[in-house]
Design a protein around this motif. Structure first.
Motif, PDB file in Angstrom:
ATOM      1  N   UNK A 199       0.993  -1.050   0.058  1.00  0.00           N
ATOM      2  CA  UNK A 199      -0.008   0.023   0.156  1.00  0.00           C
ATOM      3  C   UNK A 199       0.849   1.264   0.176  1.00  0.00           C
ATOM      4  N   UNK A 200       2.090   1.259   1.042  1.00  0.00           N
ATOM      5  CA  UNK A 200       2.720   2.581   0.820  1.00  0.00           C
ATOM      6  C   UNK A 200       3.547   2.767  -0.406  1.00  0.00           C
ATOM      7  N   UNK A 201       3.885   1.723  -1.147  1.00  0.00           N
ATOM      8  CA  UNK A 201       4.571   1.854  -2.636  1.00  0.00           C
ATOM      9  C   UNK A 201       3.513   2.178  -3.435  1.00  0.00           C
ATOM     10  N   UNK A 202       2.279   1.688  -3.497  1.00  0.00           N
ATOM     11  CA  UNK A 202       1.381   2.194  -4.349  1.00  0.00           C
ATOM     12  C   UNK A 202       1.054   3.691  -4.064  1.00  0.00           C
ATOM     13  N   UNK A 203       0.866   4.045  -2.926  1.00  0.00           N
ATOM     14  CA  UNK A 203       0.763   5.366  -2.772  1.00  0.00           C
ATOM     15  C   UNK A 203       1.794   6.451  -3.105  1.00  0.00           C
ATOM     16  N   UNK A 204       3.022   5.722  -2.911  1.00  0.00           N
ATOM     17  CA  UNK A 204       4.112   6.668  -3.494  1.00  0.00           C
ATOM     18  C   UNK A 204       4.123   6.818  -4.959  1.00  0.00           C
ATOM     19  N   UNK A 205       3.695   5.627  -5.635  1.00  0.00           N
ATOM     20  CA  UNK A 205       3.615   5.707  -7.043  1.00  0.00           C
ATOM     21  C   UNK A 205       2.479   6.744  -7.560  1.00  0.00           C
ATOM     22  N   UNK A 206       1.537   6.949  -6.788  1.00  0.00           N
ATOM     23  CA  UNK A 206       0.405   7.810  -7.211  1.00  0.00           C
ATOM     24  C   UNK A 206       0.877   8.934  -6.723  1.00  0.00           C
ATOM     25  N   UNK A 207       1.641   9.153  -5.454  1.00  0.00           N
ATOM     26  CA  UNK A 207       2.029  10.710  -5.293  1.00  0.00           C
ATOM     27  C   UNK A 207       3.038  11.049  -6.617  1.00  0.00           C
ATOM     28  N   UNK A 208       3.875  10.330  -7.007  1.00  0.00           N
ATOM     29  CA  UNK A 208       4.783  10.674  -8.216  1.00  0.00           C
ATOM     30  C   UNK A 208       4.059  11.162  -9.477  1.00  0.00           C
ATOM     31  N   UNK A 209       2.829  10.425  -9.586  1.00  0.00           N
ATOM     32  CA  UNK A 209       2.275  10.637 -10.786  1.00  0.00           C
ATOM     33  C   UNK A 209       1.431  12.262 -10.689  1.00  0.00           C
ATOM     34  N   UNK A 210       1.080  12.459  -9.333  1.00  0.00           N
ATOM     35  CA  UNK A 210       0.544  13.443  -9.320  1.00  0.00           C
ATOM     36  C   UNK A 210       1.328  14.699  -9.270  1.00  0.00           C
ATOM     37  N   UNK A 211       2.487  14.610  -8.691  1.00  0.00           N
ATOM     38  CA  UNK A 211       3.639  15.714  -8.763  1.00  0.00           C
ATOM     39  C   UNK A 211       3.903  16.116 -10.173  1.00  0.00           C
ATOM     40  N   UNK A 212       3.730  15.199 -10.676  1.00  0.00           N
ATOM     41  CA  UNK A 212       4.171  15.613 -12.253  1.00  0.00           C
ATOM     42  C   UNK A 212       3.255  16.578 -12.848  1.00  0.00           C
ATOM     43  N   UNK A 213       2.035  16.791 -12.454  1.00  0.00           N
ATOM     44  CA  UNK A 213       1.009  18.072 -13.134  1.00  0.00           C
ATOM     45  C   UNK A 213       0.605  18.959 -11.698  1.00  0.00           C
ATOM     46  N   UNK A 214       1.053  18.551 -10.591  1.00  0.00           N
ATOM     47  CA  UNK A 214       0.319  19.297  -9.469  1.00  0.00           C
ATOM     48  C   UNK A 214       1.569  19.666  -8.566  1.00  0.00           C
ATOM     49  N   UNK A 215       1.098  20.599  -7.450  1.00  0.00           N
ATOM     50  CA  UNK A 215       2.210  20.993  -6.324  1.00  0.00           C
ATOM     51  C   UNK A 215       2.003  20.424  -5.010  1.00  0.00           C
ATOM     52  N   UNK A 216       2.679  20.577  -4.146  1.00  0.00           N
ATOM     53  CA  UNK A 216       2.536  19.994  -2.718  1.00  0.00           C
ATOM     54  C   UNK A 216       1.218  20.497  -2.183  1.00  0.00           C
ATOM     55  N   UNK A 217       0.892  21.773  -2.603  1.00  0.00           N
ATOM     56  CA  UNK A 217      -0.302  22.447  -1.940  1.00  0.00           C
ATOM     57  C   UNK A 217      -1.582  21.901  -2.458  1.00  0.00           C
ATOM     58  N   UNK A 236       0.117  12.775   0.841  1.00  0.00           N
ATOM     59  CA  UNK A 236       1.158  12.889   1.921  1.00  0.00           C
ATOM     60  C   UNK A 236       0.825  12.407   3.191  1.00  0.00           C
ATOM     61  N   UNK A 237      -0.542  12.540   3.547  1.00  0.00           N
ATOM     62  CA  UNK A 237      -1.163  12.441   4.764  1.00  0.00           C
ATOM     63  C   UNK A 237      -1.191  10.765   4.714  1.00  0.00           C
ATOM     64  N   UNK A 238      -1.558  10.216   3.703  1.00  0.00           N
ATOM     65  CA  UNK A 238      -1.698   8.452   3.732  1.00  0.00           C
ATOM     66  C   UNK A 238      -0.330   7.983   3.987  1.00  0.00           C
ATOM     67  N   UNK A 239       0.666   8.617   3.302  1.00  0.00           N
ATOM     68  CA  UNK A 239       1.923   8.045   3.540  1.00  0.00           C
ATOM     69  C   UNK A 239       2.506   8.409   4.997  1.00  0.00           C
TER      70      UNK A 239
END
Length: 789
Positions: free
Chosen positions: A375-393, A401-404
């Motif tokens: 689950x941790x690695x899946x969320x990390x992959x999803x976060x990496x994909x989101x960071x390609x188009x979005x910001x930390x805010x 980030x909260x899930x991680x």
């Protein structure tokens, strides 16, 4: 309309201020203009259609497998209904710049090729007469059209026709391009200048020709293709996406969409293989050390057996060896787990999730720990994909980030427990190992040494085989991985050009060309403030229009006497005939002419009406009652020193002294006289009434030219002294609100025997009272023909 029609008929209200029926004759009148505007707009539509680069819509279908939430075991059920969030994220990723950049790396889109058409230059793809190679390690001229001409198969010339070029530098910066390198060059050879470095190859096999190209930098291409991609759901609540683009070249658009989908699948597969790659790398590091130890111990064992001539163990030694080997194998596995747990803790503390290996890949069968780390690695992959188009805010990244953080905390708590249990297992195995080794000391020394070497070699071999097995399992897992998503339908063109659409353009142009003049006529009528035609006047007046008078185009106002055979003279005869039907036969007639304001032609009508009466032999007098602006005397060539004002102010003993002969038979004139200080009082006094009564005893027809009723007050009082009142309106001069004023006077004052006269009418088809149209105007009578000449 009959003259016997009841006057009450004219009191019918018509609230409509705009009559559509009157528009059709006016629209038909401008048919040449309509035809011209239609032709003009159709020509503009043809030019626009011919000079606009056509664009086509290419579309493909892509399936996105809906994945379960990585925290499905831990999330609040109330937050679980987020079906659309995953699809929305995939849409954003597909439209992102990193995906576009990864796709464009595989395609040769940095040079666009064009061919010259009749009106425009069209982009061509693949089947190009030339191929341009660009060396991006040097500055390049970009975003400007370059013309290539050749008259033989070996040489060509470059022409820079665009006004603006940009210069791209290898460090990614831009400057202003100044192309000054026009000249002749050799095909298949590099051209290196301070502005660019390219090599042009002739692929057309033609001795003469021309072609065009534009060099595009990578940032331009990424912006163009990521911004131009349209991603929509094929159906509501489905996970099939419709990818489409509007492109000038169909083959190029299809190539990009297909490459985009394949790149997306390739990146997805790389993400899935990342876990297997990390497991293989971790095992390879462990195997490297074990392999060296195994080789070393096998060499020592072989040397010991050769030197001591001992090759097999006796029964007692074999039993001790077997027990010790089993325990040491378990102890090695426990130590491997301990090292893994420690490295996992280090990764979690540093939040370095990219290096974490799933425990199951190392043979650690702990379902709960394996589930959390997956689950941790899946969320990390999803976060990496989101960071390609979005910001930390962004909300999605903050939620990831909260899930991680929550998973990190949970895994570290579990690690503390499993690591503690593993350490207790290691202690137990060490104790059991020591017990066996104590009995091991009772064996002969040679067998002890042989057992020690054999044990170390077998242990190294066991660990090596275990790690090799796990590595093979990870490699098989990697080889069997397949993307969850897939291409449903490769790109294809949808219909014809989306822009321009010739049929729509021509239809729109025809409609605009047709409606623009019509709307102009409509708007002119809607905002018109003056009375243009008699139909409008008749429709809104509450009194009859007794006659229409043609416009006088002569300098002399006495048209009846001077142009007796003209149409305008005939209109006054028609007016006289209409008045005759309204009055009793052979009765003395007293008429009054007035208007709303000055310059509407009441004096002109009064003079000529008096003229037509005098021509019938009736003794007629024209009285100028407008003492503020006297006019009559000038047209008849008379003096204005004695007139109505001198009579009413008792400056003459007998009113007959103020009467002047007009030099025309049966027509006398009483001019207004000198302008008095109190004209209203003079007209309102008893003397004027007495004067009118005296005139009735002498003259058959009395015509009073009174002041405008809308400007002075005394005119209303004169209505009581006359048999008939003619209210004059002038075409294209009198305002439409004058009609309301007259209607108000009619209804408010209860005035009877008042009729309208439409003066200054242009054109043919003039109606001479009550709807009788003779269908002729200027040119019908002989005097009119002379005027035209």
């Amino acid at each position: 309309m009959s003259f016997d029609q009841e006057e009450s008929d004219f009191f019918q209200e018509d609230d409509s201020s705009f009559d559509l029926k009157t528009l059709f004759p006016k629209i038909l009148k401008i048919w040449p203009i309509i035809l011209g505007t239609v032709a003009l707009f159709l020509g503009a539509a043809y030019y626009y259609t011919s000079t606009t680069v056509p664009t086509y819509l290419v579309s493909s279908k892509f399936f996105i497998k809906e994945q379960e939430s990585a925290l499905s075991l831990f999330e609040n059920p109330a937050l679980g209904n987020q079906q659309g969030i995953g699809i929305t994220n995939e849409i954003i990723i597909l439209k992102s710049r990193p995906i576009a950049e990864a796709t464009l790396i595989q395609l040769d889109f940095d040079v666009e090729y064009y061919e010259k058409g009749r009106f425009i230059k069209r982009e061509v793809f693949r089947k190009t007469p030339i191929v341009v190679e660009v060396d991006w390690g040097f500055p390049q001229l970009v975003n400007g059209l370059v013309e290539v001409k050749w008259e033989n198969a070996n040489e060509y010339s470059l022409v820079f026709n665009d006004e603006n070029y940009s210069q791209y530098f290898p460090d990614g910066s831009f400057g202003v391009g100044v192309p000054n390198q026009e000249g002749t060059y050799q095909f298949n050879e590099w051209i290196e200048t301070p502005q660019f470095k390219v090599k042009i190859n002739n692929t057309s096999n033609q001795d003469t020709g021309e072609a065009y190209y534009i060099v595009r930098d990578n940032n331009y291409l990424i912006n163009k293709y990521s911004g131009g991609l349209i991603v929509d759901l094929e159906e509501k609540n489905s996970t099939i996406l419709n990818l489409s683009m509007a492109v000038p070249n169909v083959d190029k658009g299809q190539t990009y969409l297909n490459a985009l989908m394949e790149t997306y699948l390739e990146l997805e597969l790389q993400e899935k293989n990342e876990i297997a790659n990390r497991t293989i790398n971790f095992i390879d590091k462990q195997v490297a050390g074990v392999a060296d130890s195994l080789t070393q111990f096998e060499n020592k064992l072989q040397a010991f057996r050769s030197s001591n001539k001992i090759y097999n163990l006796n029964n007692e030694s074999s039993t001790v060896y077997g027990r010790l080997t089993e325990i040491e194998s378990e102890l090695a596995n426990a130590n491997l787990k301990s090292r893994y747990y420690q490295s996992l803790k280090d990764y979690l503390v540093r939040e370095n999730y990219n290096e974490i290996v799933v425990p199951s890949g190392l043979g650690i069968e702990d379902p709960y720990l394996n589930g959390l780390i997956e689950n941790l690695l899946s969320v990390q992959v999803e976060r990496s994909r989101l960071m390609a188009t979005q910001t930390d805010l962004s909300p999605a990244v903050r939620e990831a980030n909260k899930k991680l953080d929550d998973l990190n905390k949970s895994i570290r708590e579990i690690l503390d427990n499993v690591d503690l249990n593993n350490k207790m297992t290691i202690q137990d195995l060490e104790q059991r190992k020591n017990e066996i080794e104590s009995s091991f000391r009772n064996l002969p020394q040679a067998e002890q040494n042989l057992i020690a070497l054999q044990r170390q070699a077998d242990l190294s071999e066991s660990i090596y085989n275990f790690l090799s097995e796990k590595r093979a399992e990870s490699a098989i897992t990697k080889a069997s991985n397949r993307p969850n998503n897939k291409i449903i339908e490769f790109a294809k063109v949808i219909g014809g050009p989306i822009t321009p659409k010739p049929q729509r353009n021509y239809l729109f142009a025809f409609f605009c060309g047709l409606m623009l003049p019509v709307l102009f006529v409509f708007g002119r009528e809607l905002f018109r403030v003056r009375i243009e035609d008699i139909s409008y006047l008749e429709k809104r007046l509450k009194i009859p229009v007794i006659a229409t008078i043609l416009k006088n185009k002569e300098e002399n106002n006495l048209v009846v006497f001077n142009n007796g055979k003209s149409g305008i003279a005939e209109s006054f005869r028609s007016l006289r005939a209409n008045i005759r039907y309204l009055m009793q036969k052979d009765k003395q007639v007293t008429l009054m002419l007035t208007s709303t304001i000055s310059s509407e032609g009441k004096t002109f009508c009064a003079m000529n009406l008096a003229s037509v009466y005098s021509l019938t032999g009736k003794k007629t007098i024209l009285v100028g009652c407008d003492m503020r602006k006297p006019k009559i005397f000038d047209d008849f060539g008379l003096k204005n020193d004695v007139g109505l004002s001198t009579v009413l102010s008792n400056q003459v003993d007998d009113w007959k002294e103020a009467v002047q002969n007009s030099k025309f038979d049966n027509l006398d004139i009483m001019v207004s006289g000198p302008i008095p200080p109190n004209p209203a009082e003079l007209l309102s006094g008893d003397q004027f009434e007495s004067l009118v009564n005296d005139l009735k005893k002498v003259y058959d027809v009395i015509i009073l030219d009174t002041p405008p009723i809308g400007l002075v007050s005394e005119t209303i009082e004169l209505l009581n002294f006359v048999d008939l009142t003619l209210f004059v309106f002038r075409q294209d001069y009198s305002q439409r609100n004058f009609i309301d004023a007259l209607n108000g006077l009619k209804t408010g004052k209860g005035i009877k025997n008042i009729y309208a006269l439409f003066n200054g009418v242009e054109g043919k088809g003039v109606t001479y009272g009550y709807g009788y149209s003779y269908g002729y105007g200027y040119g019908y009578y002989s005097d009119d023909k002379q005027v035209k000449k």
